[in-house]
Write a protein that holds these residues in place. Structure first.
Motif, PDB file in Angstrom:
ATOM      1  N   ALA A 144       2.470   1.682  -3.450  1.00 43.01           N
ATOM      2  CA  ALA A 144       1.499   2.129  -4.446  1.00 43.01           C
ATOM      3  C   ALA A 144       1.197   3.614  -4.281  1.00 43.01           C
ATOM      4  N   ARG A 145       1.070   4.055  -3.055  1.00 39.11           N
ATOM      5  CA  ARG A 145       0.822   5.489  -2.812  1.00 39.11           C
ATOM      6  C   ARG A 145       2.020   6.330  -3.239  1.00 39.11           C
ATOM      7  N   PRO A 169      -1.991   2.164  -8.408  1.00 35.12           N
ATOM      8  CA  PRO A 169      -2.527   0.995  -7.714  1.00 35.12           C
ATOM      9  C   PRO A 169      -1.994  -0.331  -8.252  1.00 35.12           C
ATOM     10  N   LEU A 222       0.823  -1.204   0.000  1.00 33.70           N
ATOM     11  CA  LEU A 222       0.000   0.000   0.000  1.00 33.70           C
ATOM     12  C   LEU A 222       0.859   1.257   0.000  1.00 33.70           C
ATOM     13  N   MET A 223       1.897   1.262   0.830  1.00 40.83           N
ATOM     14  CA  MET A 223       2.787   2.419   0.892  1.00 40.83           C
ATOM     15  C   MET A 223       3.500   2.634  -0.453  1.00 40.83           C
ATOM     16  N   GLY A 241       1.935   6.460  -6.873  1.00 36.73           N
ATOM     17  CA  GLY A 241       0.677   6.946  -7.419  1.00 36.73           C
ATOM     18  C   GLY A 241       0.060   5.974  -8.407  1.00 36.73           C
TER      19      GLY A 241
END
Length: 81
Positions: free
Chosen positions: A57-58, A63, A54-55, A61
């Motif tokens: 992907a953030r 998914p 998740l980190m 930017g």
């Protein structure tokens, strides 16, 4: 706030540990392990993989980075036992 985040994290680990207790030993083997790991260790591993994905992907930017990072875990969980 810190205690609320810790409580949420603990609830995730507790839930995943409950899931692990219902899995076969083969499913609880993690990459690089020589055999099944304890249910809470498996839960911590799964949580760390998902949080790291998740980190990442953030950060990027994108998914699709999350999807790629968790794909090996998903494949392992979907293996017939």
């Amino acid at each position: 706030m810190h205690s609320a985040v810790r409580a949420l994290h603990r609830s995730h680990i507790d839930w995943l540990t409950g899931v692990a207790l219902r899995l076969t030993d083969a499913t609880r083997a993690t990459g690089g392990s020589t055999g099944p790991v304890a249910p809470e260790q498996w839960a911590l591993h799964v949580n760390a993989v998902c949080q790291g994905a998740l980190m990442s992907a953030r950060l990027h930017g994108d998914p699709k980075v999350f999807d790629a990072a968790v794909a090996p875990l998903i494949t392992q969980l979907n293996q017939p036992r």
